[in-house]
Design a protein around this motif. Structure first.
Motif, PDB file in Angstrom:
ATOM      1  N   CYS A   1      -9.596  17.522  27.945  1.00  0.00           N
ATOM      2  CA  CYS A   1      -9.700  19.290  27.188  1.00  0.00           C
ATOM      3  C   CYS A   1     -10.998  19.135  26.536  1.00  0.00           C
ATOM      4  O   CYS A   1     -11.291  20.911  26.779  1.00  0.00           O
ATOM      5  N   LEU A   2     -11.048  18.320  25.585  1.00  0.00           N
ATOM      6  CA  LEU A   2     -12.556  18.384  24.681  1.00  0.00           C
ATOM      7  C   LEU A   2     -13.442  18.713  25.455  1.00  0.00           C
ATOM      8  O   LEU A   2     -14.922  19.283  25.701  1.00  0.00           O
ATOM      9  N   ASP A   3     -13.624  17.722  27.019  1.00  0.00           N
ATOM     10  CA  ASP A   3     -15.289  17.635  27.648  1.00  0.00           C
ATOM     11  C   ASP A   3     -14.787  19.244  29.007  1.00  0.00           C
ATOM     12  O   ASP A   3     -16.300  19.376  28.692  1.00  0.00           O
ATOM     13  N   LEU A   4     -13.564  19.334  28.471  1.00  0.00           N
ATOM     14  CA  LEU A   4     -13.810  20.512  29.865  1.00  0.00           C
ATOM     15  C   LEU A   4     -14.254  21.560  28.487  1.00  0.00           C
ATOM     16  O   LEU A   4     -14.911  22.406  29.522  1.00  0.00           O
ATOM     17  N   VAL A   5     -13.724  21.819  27.433  1.00  0.00           N
ATOM     18  CA  VAL A   5     -14.219  23.273  26.627  1.00  0.00           C
ATOM     19  C   VAL A   5     -16.180  22.929  26.233  1.00  0.00           C
ATOM     20  O   VAL A   5     -16.754  24.017  26.480  1.00  0.00           O
ATOM     21  N   GLN A   6     -16.296  21.453  26.447  1.00  0.00           N
ATOM     22  CA  GLN A   6     -17.793  21.588  25.895  1.00  0.00           C
ATOM     23  C   GLN A   6     -18.668  22.000  27.352  1.00  0.00           C
ATOM     24  O   GLN A   6     -19.830  22.569  27.283  1.00  0.00           O
ATOM     25  N   LYS A   7     -17.634  21.974  29.043  1.00  0.00           N
ATOM     26  CA  LYS A   7     -18.722  22.361  29.914  1.00  0.00           C
ATOM     27  C   LYS A   7     -18.780  23.692  30.367  1.00  0.00           C
ATOM     28  O   LYS A   7     -19.988  24.068  30.519  1.00  0.00           O
ATOM     29  N   ILE A   8     -17.339  24.419  28.936  1.00  0.00           N
ATOM     30  CA  ILE A   8     -17.496  25.585  29.298  1.00  0.00           C
ATOM     31  C   ILE A   8     -18.110  26.033  28.399  1.00  0.00           C
ATOM     32  O   ILE A   8     -19.165  27.785  28.519  1.00  0.00           O
ATOM     33  N   ASP A   9     -18.338  26.171  27.330  1.00  0.00           N
ATOM     34  CA  ASP A   9     -19.181  25.919  25.831  1.00  0.00           C
ATOM     35  C   ASP A   9     -20.536  26.170  26.366  1.00  0.00           C
ATOM     36  O   ASP A   9     -21.429  27.333  26.559  1.00  0.00           O
ATOM     37  N   SER A  10     -21.271  25.339  27.671  1.00  0.00           N
ATOM     38  CA  SER A  10     -22.914  25.350  28.145  1.00  0.00           C
ATOM     39  C   SER A  10     -23.127  25.786  29.103  1.00  0.00           C
ATOM     40  O   SER A  10     -23.999  27.331  29.029  1.00  0.00           O
ATOM     41  N   HIS A  11     -22.027  26.991  29.691  1.00  0.00           N
ATOM     42  CA  HIS A  11     -22.235  27.842  30.445  1.00  0.00           C
ATOM     43  C   HIS A  11     -22.498  28.989  29.545  1.00  0.00           C
ATOM     44  O   HIS A  11     -23.107  29.775  30.314  1.00  0.00           O
ATOM     45  N   LEU A  12     -21.220  29.211  28.370  1.00  0.00           N
ATOM     46  CA  LEU A  12     -21.588  30.340  27.771  1.00  0.00           C
ATOM     47  C   LEU A  12     -22.882  30.381  27.477  1.00  0.00           C
ATOM     48  O   LEU A  12     -23.166  31.799  26.888  1.00  0.00           O
ATOM     49  N   ILE A  13     -23.576  29.617  26.444  1.00  0.00           N
ATOM     50  CA  ILE A  13     -24.498  29.665  26.017  1.00  0.00           C
ATOM     51  C   ILE A  13     -25.741  29.656  26.247  1.00  0.00           C
ATOM     52  O   ILE A  13     -26.216  30.199  25.954  1.00  0.00           O
ATOM     53  N   MET A  14     -25.635  29.040  27.459  1.00  0.00           N
ATOM     54  CA  MET A  14     -26.496  29.326  28.032  1.00  0.00           C
ATOM     55  C   MET A  14     -26.884  30.709  29.047  1.00  0.00           C
ATOM     56  O   MET A  14     -28.250  31.316  29.340  1.00  0.00           O
ATOM     57  N   ARG A  15     -26.270  32.152  29.415  1.00  0.00           N
ATOM     58  CA  ARG A  15     -26.499  33.675  29.173  1.00  0.00           C
ATOM     59  C   ARG A  15     -25.577  33.855  27.872  1.00  0.00           C
ATOM     60  O   ARG A  15     -25.567  35.185  27.733  1.00  0.00           O
ATOM     61  N   ASN A  16     -26.226  33.460  27.073  1.00  0.00           N
ATOM     62  CA  ASN A  16     -25.992  33.818  25.343  1.00  0.00           C
ATOM     63  C   ASN A  16     -24.607  34.665  24.734  1.00  0.00           C
ATOM     64  O   ASN A  16     -24.821  35.634  23.907  1.00  0.00           O
TER      65      ASN A  16
END
Length: 465
Positions: free
Chosen positions: A442-457
């Motif tokens: 779950c932590l790894d999944l949240v980090q992957k989702i975070d990377s997509h969100l941060i790339m789009r500000n």
């Protein structure tokens, strides 16, 4: 949380990845309700329930948990994803000792594709062997009707079905990697573990009583339930803390003068994970400790007649008692089993870290980029320092993994002495290795989702406010 969920579906690419991942996981779970054609599923389910709290049932449950499956169901996905994981581990280990595989690993994308191809071939061979042994085992238990007892062609058809099911799961994991979000194989294992959560909650609710003391029918009193829930929360907090823990080693880049400007000279950090090995040491140790149980079981059965035979010599009776003692030690999962378990976890923590962490390459990379660790010369001295630091922090990570791995046994033993018997499914999910795997994925999944969100500000899920 509602705002973040709204953001998910405002990002078309993230929305597509989440929906694709959910679709593949749904297909994965549907396959567990498609049984093999010739197996008596009702009789097999009754047998599985009867041995659930026995040593053999615990061994099967442990293997099923790591494979993200329930092998006693004998479905088309009965083997789960464990054969692919075993093949991947084998090639990961061989890559450090076989020069040809090591050269392929250093070739980049082309070498990785070649190793993945070899891994798939090895997965097919492992699936054929494991499914054949399982079908033969089911035949010995008379869970296959008499007209279909012959291994050829009926048993062989089941072998092909289970092998094809695992290959299909391997394909699903790769599709999640490519079109979904997160690590596909890890998500399949997590889905299999979470599917067992309803069993754990059902047994806990069925045995719960609102009184301070339990009885034979309702053993889980308020105190026992509160202890299990506190253990559940403590393991989650501990896993998050250790997984995110890092030893930050300060590094400094060399200064470069270009005309009138000075570049570099900035101070940065080199993060080293405390739990570099992840959950792999527990999987290795648990798998390896299955062999002594089966070995002692076979030897104890073969020498059982020596204990009652008057013609048996003294050394024969002593040897038979030794085999029975060894079987009892690994069957009860008591003190001797726990000592071996912790020792193997420590060994595989250092072993896996030595394979995945190369201080010499890291020191060379720092040197190539013009960075250095203050107080240590680039090259050999830096590599020796990094290795010494990793040895120290790996000891802490191994201690945490050992604690999480033995928590179910400690809780069961402690409550048993207090007169309360806790079902193994409850302790394995609420405070053991299964929870460790779920939280880590779950932590790894949240980090992957975070990377997509941060790339789009957008603000990420783990953004500290």
């Amino acid at each position: 949380m509602q705002k973040l969920i709204t953001i998910f579906f405002k990002v078309p690419e993230l929305q597509r990845k989440i929906l694709m991942t959910a679709m593949f996981l749904a297909i994965y779970r549907i396959g567990f309700y498609i049984p093999l054609p010739i197996v008596d599923q009702s009789a097999l389910a009754e047998w599985q329930e009867s041995i659930r709290q026995q040593a053999f049932g615990k061994v099967l449950g442990l293997a099923a948990m790591f494979g993200g499956t329930q092998i006693g169901m004998s479905t088309i996905f009965g083997l789960g994803i464990m054969p692919y994981i075993s093949a991947s581990i084998i090639f990961q280990l061989l890559g450090s000792v076989v020069p040809q595989l090591e050269a392929l690993m250093k070739e980049g994308e082309s070498g990785r594709k070649k190793i993945n191809e070899y891994t798939r071939y090895a997965t097919v061979l492992i699936c054929l062997g494991q499914s054949a042994m399982w079908i033969r085992f089911v035949q010995t238990l008379d869970f296959i009707p008499a007209p279909y007892k012959a291994f050829f062609p009926y048993g062989f058809i089941c072998v092909l079905i289970m092998t094809t099911g695992t290959i299909f799961l391997m394909w699903i994991g790769e599709q999640i990697d490519e079109y979904g979000i997160g690590n596909g194989i890890s998500l399949l294992i997590m889905a299999g573990i979470l599917a067992r959560a309803d069993d754990a909650l059902f047994y806990l609710a069925a045995g719960f009583t609102p009184r301070l003391t339990g009885d034979a029918e309702k053993p889980y009193s308020l105190i026992v339930t509160a202890l299990l829930l506190a253990l559940f929360i403590a393991v989650i907090v501990g896993v998050i803390a250790i997984t995110e823990s890092q030893r930050r080693i300060p590094t400094q880049s060399a200064k470069h003068v270009r005309g009138r400007r000075v570049y570099g000279g900035t101070r940065q950090y080199l993060p080293l994970k405390v739990n570099q090995a992840g959950v792999m040491p527990i999987i290795f140790a648990s798998s390896l400790l299955m062999f002594p149980y089966f070995i002692f079981q076979g030897l104890a059965r073969g020498t059982a007649g020596w204990l009652t035979s008057e013609d048996a010599a003294g050394w024969q009776q002593g040897l038979a008692r030794f085999f029975e003692s060894g079987l009892d030690a690994f069957q009860s999962q008591g003190y001797i089993y726990t000592v071996f378990y912790i020792g193997l976890i420590y060994f595989f923590c250092y072993f896996w870290t030595a394979i995945t962490f190369n201080p010499k390459d890291m020191a060379d990379n720092l040197k190539d980029y013009g960075s250095f660790i203050p107080g240590y010369r680039p090259g050999r001295r830096t590599a020796e320092y990094l290795e010494k630091v990793m040895l120290r922090i790996t000891y802490v990570g191994a201690a945490f993994l050992s604690l999480v791995a033995v928590i179910p046994s400690l809780v069961q033993a402690g409550l048993a002495q207090a007169g309360t018997s806790v079902d193994p499914i409850i302790t394995q999910f609420l405070g053991g290795t299964g929870l460790l795997i779920v939280v880590s994925v779950c932590l790894d999944l949240v980090q992957k989702i975070d990377s997509h969100l941060i790339m789009r500000n957008y603000s990420g899920l783990m953004t500290r406010r």
